[in-house]
Design a protein around this motif. Sequence first.
Motif, PDB file in Angstrom:
ATOM      1  N   VAL A   1       0.644  -1.274  -0.026  1.00 27.66           N
ATOM      2  CA  VAL A   1      -0.065   0.024   0.027  1.00 27.66           C
ATOM      3  C   VAL A   1       0.868   1.098   0.049  1.00 27.66           C
ATOM      4  O   VAL A   1       0.512   2.260  -0.671  1.00 27.66           O
ATOM      5  N   GLY A   2       1.957   1.214   0.606  1.00 28.53           N
ATOM      6  CA  GLY A   2       3.018   2.283   0.625  1.00 28.53           C
ATOM      7  C   GLY A   2       3.499   2.595  -0.587  1.00 28.53           C
ATOM      8  O   GLY A   2       3.521   3.792  -1.179  1.00 28.53           O
ATOM      9  N   HIS A   3       3.736   1.517  -1.504  1.00 28.98           N
ATOM     10  CA  HIS A   3       4.315   1.408  -2.888  1.00 28.98           C
ATOM     11  C   HIS A   3       3.099   2.330  -3.702  1.00 28.98           C
ATOM     12  O   HIS A   3       3.615   3.011  -4.789  1.00 28.98           O
ATOM     13  N   ALA A   4       1.763   2.065  -3.544  1.00 30.75           N
ATOM     14  CA  ALA A   4       0.743   2.597  -4.317  1.00 30.75           C
ATOM     15  C   ALA A   4       0.479   3.998  -3.940  1.00 30.75           C
ATOM     16  O   ALA A   4       0.229   4.846  -4.903  1.00 30.75           O
ATOM     17  N   THR A   5       0.668   4.219  -2.529  1.00 30.72           N
ATOM     18  CA  THR A   5       0.064   5.455  -2.110  1.00 30.72           C
ATOM     19  C   THR A   5       1.177   6.709  -2.093  1.00 30.72           C
ATOM     20  O   THR A   5       0.963   7.817  -1.649  1.00 30.72           O
ATOM     21  N   ASN A   6       2.374   6.056  -1.829  1.00 31.52           N
ATOM     22  CA  ASN A   6       3.662   7.153  -1.795  1.00 31.52           C
ATOM     23  C   ASN A   6       3.668   7.477  -0.263  1.00 31.52           C
ATOM     24  O   ASN A   6       4.312   8.475   0.228  1.00 31.52           O
TER      25      ASN A   6
ATOM     26  N   GLY B   1      -7.111   4.852   3.124  1.00 30.03           N
ATOM     27  CA  GLY B   1      -8.579   4.663   3.103  1.00 30.03           C
ATOM     28  C   GLY B   1      -9.068   4.154   1.954  1.00 30.03           C
ATOM     29  O   GLY B   1      -8.467   4.546   0.894  1.00 30.03           O
ATOM     30  N   GLY B   2     -10.132   3.297   1.766  1.00 28.23           N
ATOM     31  CA  GLY B   2     -10.761   2.859   0.685  1.00 28.23           C
ATOM     32  C   GLY B   2      -9.876   1.909  -0.152  1.00 28.23           C
ATOM     33  O   GLY B   2      -9.964   1.720  -1.466  1.00 28.23           O
ATOM     34  N   LEU B   3      -8.635   1.418   0.302  1.00 29.46           N
ATOM     35  CA  LEU B   3      -7.671   0.706  -0.618  1.00 29.46           C
ATOM     36  C   LEU B   3      -8.113  -0.651  -1.028  1.00 29.46           C
ATOM     37  O   LEU B   3      -7.660  -1.296  -1.653  1.00 29.46           O
ATOM     38  N   GLY B   4      -9.117  -1.118  -0.178  1.00 29.69           N
ATOM     39  CA  GLY B   4      -9.509  -2.413  -0.465  1.00 29.69           C
ATOM     40  C   GLY B   4      -9.922  -2.706  -1.648  1.00 29.69           C
ATOM     41  O   GLY B   4      -9.691  -3.907  -2.378  1.00 29.69           O
ATOM     42  N   LYS B   5     -10.855  -1.828  -2.404  1.00 25.57           N
ATOM     43  CA  LYS B   5     -11.373  -2.243  -3.669  1.00 25.57           C
ATOM     44  C   LYS B   5     -10.099  -1.908  -4.686  1.00 25.57           C
ATOM     45  O   LYS B   5     -10.097  -2.681  -5.645  1.00 25.57           O
ATOM     46  N   LYS B   6      -9.132  -1.140  -4.712  1.00 28.76           N
ATOM     47  CA  LYS B   6      -8.292  -0.816  -5.399  1.00 28.76           C
ATOM     48  C   LYS B   6      -7.011  -1.895  -5.448  1.00 28.76           C
ATOM     49  O   LYS B   6      -6.639  -2.258  -6.344  1.00 28.76           O
TER      50      LYS B   6
ATOM     51  N   GLY C   1     -13.683   2.503   3.865  1.00 30.21           N
ATOM     52  CA  GLY C   1     -13.934   3.870   3.736  1.00 30.21           C
ATOM     53  C   GLY C   1     -13.788   4.473   2.359  1.00 30.21           C
ATOM     54  O   GLY C   1     -13.603   3.620   1.266  1.00 30.21           O
ATOM     55  N   SER C   2     -13.416   5.744   2.301  1.00 30.05           N
ATOM     56  CA  SER C   2     -12.765   6.282   1.148  1.00 30.05           C
ATOM     57  C   SER C   2     -11.549   6.868   1.103  1.00 30.05           C
ATOM     58  O   SER C   2     -11.141   7.276   2.400  1.00 30.05           O
ATOM     59  N   TYR C   3     -10.890   6.988   0.226  1.00 30.87           N
ATOM     60  CA  TYR C   3      -9.476   7.308  -0.018  1.00 30.87           C
ATOM     61  C   TYR C   3      -9.210   8.970   0.164  1.00 30.87           C
ATOM     62  O   TYR C   3      -9.878   9.872  -0.240  1.00 30.87           O
ATOM     63  N   ARG C   4      -8.572   8.993   1.252  1.00 31.06           N
ATOM     64  CA  ARG C   4      -8.121  10.457   1.672  1.00 31.06           C
ATOM     65  C   ARG C   4      -6.889  10.838   1.262  1.00 31.06           C
ATOM     66  O   ARG C   4      -6.480  12.296   1.660  1.00 31.06           O
ATOM     67  N   GLY C   5      -6.304  10.169   0.385  1.00 29.66           N
ATOM     68  CA  GLY C   5      -4.715  10.737  -0.140  1.00 29.66           C
ATOM     69  C   GLY C   5      -5.106  11.576  -1.205  1.00 29.66           C
ATOM     70  O   GLY C   5      -6.302  11.858  -1.895  1.00 29.66           O
TER      71      GLY C   5
ATOM     72  N   HIS D   1      -4.780   7.229  -9.608  1.00 32.24           N
ATOM     73  CA  HIS D   1      -4.495   6.157 -10.240  1.00 32.24           C
ATOM     74  C   HIS D   1      -3.974   4.910  -9.488  1.00 32.24           C
ATOM     75  O   HIS D   1      -3.013   4.461  -9.686  1.00 32.24           O
ATOM     76  N   LEU D   2      -4.770   4.667  -8.500  1.00 35.88           N
ATOM     77  CA  LEU D   2      -4.097   3.744  -7.580  1.00 35.88           C
ATOM     78  C   LEU D   2      -4.179   2.381  -8.074  1.00 35.88           C
ATOM     79  O   LEU D   2      -5.531   2.075  -8.746  1.00 35.88           O
ATOM     80  N   HIS D   3      -3.441   1.293  -7.994  1.00 36.84           N
ATOM     81  CA  HIS D   3      -3.596   0.036  -8.584  1.00 36.84           C
ATOM     82  C   HIS D   3      -2.884  -0.988  -7.620  1.00 36.84           C
ATOM     83  O   HIS D   3      -1.978  -0.743  -7.067  1.00 36.84           O
ATOM     84  N   GLU D   4      -3.100  -2.195  -7.905  1.00 31.20           N
ATOM     85  CA  GLU D   4      -2.489  -3.419  -7.194  1.00 31.20           C
ATOM     86  C   GLU D   4      -0.992  -3.466  -7.508  1.00 31.20           C
ATOM     87  O   GLU D   4      -0.795  -2.998  -8.838  1.00 31.20           O
TER      88      GLU D   4
END
Lengths: 649, 484
Positions: free
Chosen positions: A353-358, A366-371, A436-440, A444-447
Amino acid sequence: MSGEVVYLVFALPILSFIIILAFLRPLFKGRPKVSSYLGIALTGISFVLSLLLLLGVYSGKDLAASPLLWLNLGNVDIKFGAIIDGLVAIMLVVVTFISLLVQIYSVGYMRGDPAYHRYFALVSLFTGSMVGLVMASNLFWLFAFWELVGLCSYLLIGFWFDRPAAANAAKKAFIVTRVGDFGLLGAVILLFTQTGTLDIGSLHILATSGALAGSVLSWATIGILMGAMGKSAQFPLHVWLPDAMEGPTPVSALIHAATMVAAGVFLIARMYPLFEYSPNLKIVAIVGGFTAIFAATMALVMNDIKKVLAYSTISQLGYMFLGLGMGGVSVGIFHLFNHAFFKALLFLGAGSVGHATNTFDMRQMGGLGKKMPWTFACFVIASLSLAGIYPLSGFWSKDEIISSASEEPVLFYMALVTVFFTAFYMFRVVFMTFSGSYRGEKEHLHESHKEMVIPMVILAVLSVFSGFFNLNGGFAHLLGETDVETMGIFEVLSHPAAIISLLVALLGIFLAYAVYKKQWLSAAGLTRVFYPFYTLFSKKYWIDTFYEDILVRRFLVNGVFEFFSLFDRYVIDGLVNGAAKAATGVFVFFNYFDHYVVDGLVNGIGGAAKSVGKSLRHLETGQLQLYGAFIVLGIVVIVMTIFIVEVLV
Amino acid sequence: MTNGLLSVAIFLPLVGAIIIALLPASPKLIKNLASFFALVALGIGLFLFFNFESAGGLQFETRVPWIPQIGAYYHIGLDGLNLHLFLLTLILGFLVTLISRDINERVKEHFVWLLVLETSILGVFSSLDLLLFYVFWEIEVIPMYFLISIWGSGRKHYSAIKYVIYTLFGSVFMLVGILSLSISSGTFDVTEIAAMDSSLLSQVLPLSTTFLCLLIGFAVKLPVFPLHTWLPDAHTDAPTSASVMLAGALIKMGGYGMIRVCLGLLPEMAEKYAPILLSLAVVNVVYGAAVTLRQTDIKRLIAYSSISHMGFVLLGIFALGEVSLVGAELQMFSHGMITGLLFAITGIIIHNTHEREISKFGGLAHQMPLASTIFIIGGIGAMGVPTTSGFISEFLTFFGAFSAGARIYTIISLLGILLAAGYILWLIQRVFFGPLRPELASSPDIKPLEVFYCAVFIFFIFLIGLYPTFLVDIIRPAVGLLIG
């Protein structure tokens, strides 16, 4: 298969380190992946060999590796050799396996890093050193590799050395663990002096036979415990591990979750007969029990996902100490075994998740479950396992620890409260990160790449099943325990301790669900209600501040050391310069005496004095004439020496 | 034949110095000649090293009357107490001719003094006659004075004079001690005095006075608190070559003298004064490390760390155990390589960045990655991390001292490795890590020749760290004979 294979398990990662540094790094500048392939291949072979060793030990084969005389010191010597038993075989499998997965993961995680070669070289060196630590048959080598894994840890925490926080954390980690090593080295020296051997097998026999006993054994175990507390980040030497999160996340998974930090637990297990026959086993339990709850409280309030996991690791290592102290080797090591998989997975998930969100700040997630469905699923499985939810692996080993602690009510209740905290903070992380929803701000967040996802999936499978290893007592049997209690997969649910801890864990998860998912209770409100505690926890009990600001900076560096430094400059050197000035004064007096009294009498001698004065002035400028003066001086000294001798004889 | 070779190895650098002094040669030729002579001497030294029988006692001896009237001989030889120090000096003697290649000022004199310095230290380590030992000991002061005061930096004249006066101060006491011993015994020959009953040696001065006089001379060199304040000044202000020789080989003369003379000739006195000296050893270790932590000049910091590390040597010597002495001897060689490397690489860093204040550095690992790696390797050695020579020599010193009964001293000295981690890692952090300072952005990394000589140091650091038997098998029998 002969036992000597164990040397290959050790040598292959070391070979990888040497080849990467000596050949791949200079020759394959543009193709860094070569290094990772080599590291993965050689670690992979090491893993397969470790697995074969484990099977060999499990099937009761008598495997031995003959040692090598390394240093002969007359009456005593130091041998380099390996022990092959259940404990070693399990640890070797864990170390090589996690290292293998972490290296595969790192291919994706470290992609594009300019120091890619260096990264894989250091991971290989770490893997080899950790294998060396585990297999060592001699405390000298155990200590040597103990220090080497510490060095690798230092170099990997500070991997991105241009970040001041990373450089600082690396230094802190090395120095704090060295405080513990002070005790360990003292214990090694004490044991060597008293018994004349550092062979671990011989020390076991000496302890069980009563030849090694009394205050020597007591002090030795205290020293060993100090070392273990430093490496395994137990209170009060826990402060380095949360900072160590500055290193690359795969390193956190390998070194600071699964393997190196567990070396303290391993060390106590390795030297268990010494602890059994000393009065200090209880101290191990107390240190562990306290650290478990103490670290868990701080994990409750951290907003950095890796910091939560770091405090959680400290807490779980405390559990292992508690298990060793109350239950025995297999209780502690079984939790080490299970923890290695789910905690490595949690770190790899955090890295994903750190790699994806920096970022590692959960307030920006938040909300990363779907992405990131794979990361999400793996992370939840690991969290359930860590929380001790039936029938995942964490449940089994935690249950054993808590049952074994039931003899000591205080430790038992502390362990139980820790279960509640653990479940709460892990699901606080799960909900803050994935629901929840993404707060960052990143788009283009992805797996993550598949080389990152696959190791996580493998670890997730293990986080579910690794606990079944001991269902028929196989794990304990492997560790040489004979009267093993077998536990049926359903029977366990009739144990009161198991039921209670399971309910407590569910309660923790439910509370996290209520606060961070459904928001029936507001997090801010909870913070307000528990404000004094919140402050205490989030300020880390002010222990880091105390160590860094008060103890080190004010008391030592700017206090005692500064005093010594001023003493050196003004007192000692002052005396020296003062003496020189006084002597010069005497010479000046002689000079005047010479000039006015002697000179008046004998002009020739006065002339000589003048020339001496002239050359003395030249001392200040380093003139050529002085060369001669010095040579003459030397000759005069020699001649005078001979003269004096001759006269006296 | 091999016996004569020892003299050749000792005096070859001096011959080289004389030839260079007399020959009108270009700076380049002078540099090459100096390296040549030092290299041949090193070659002979290695030949002797590999022909040394490890259990054979004194070897390669030459003993001819020098001043027969007073019983002074030209007596030289090597055994396990000095062979490795002799080799260390030859290695460093060769490397400093390479380190000095960027000297452009008064080139001829510089190399002459370097070679004279090498011969004098070699002479000290191989002399088996106290007068000869003393003469070499005194000669050493002269080249060092010029090296510091001409090619040095900072308060170089002050530091050079301070060095000379300190050394001469110690030498006066040492001379008294030597004369007392030899007048009583009628000979200057160390082997003869060692064979005598100690009751015969107190005819001039009481044995304890003789012992303390000798000890003061050696204590200044090692150095031992409170006689140490020349060291930081001299090391800091000396040019790199002289710093390497000073820290690498020269201060070991003190430790060697304590073992060969104080312990070898007056063992009862060594035992009597051991508690005081062990206490001073602990002070050296802890106080030295504490003061090291406060240094703001990179070179001065490394200089102060030597005081702490020499405390380990003192601990190993006066614990009077077989293993502790092996540890002390090994530590001298090891420290020679580690600190030699640190001074060499620090010299390069100061030269390339024109900076030496620690607070003005930062992020150098970006700009000078190779130099930084080499420095960190040296730092790892100085912290006593396993696989480096620092670890095994410190381990043997601690284990030996503890098992010889110096328990409390050993436990307190263990703090030294904790403090060493502190000052080394803090230094590394401030100089090499963090973002690069813009002022340093034009500093070049190190050159191939510099990499070569650093690699030699590193080779020996790891050779001893991984295979200590290489030296321990030579040192141990000699130590056994000494305290047997």
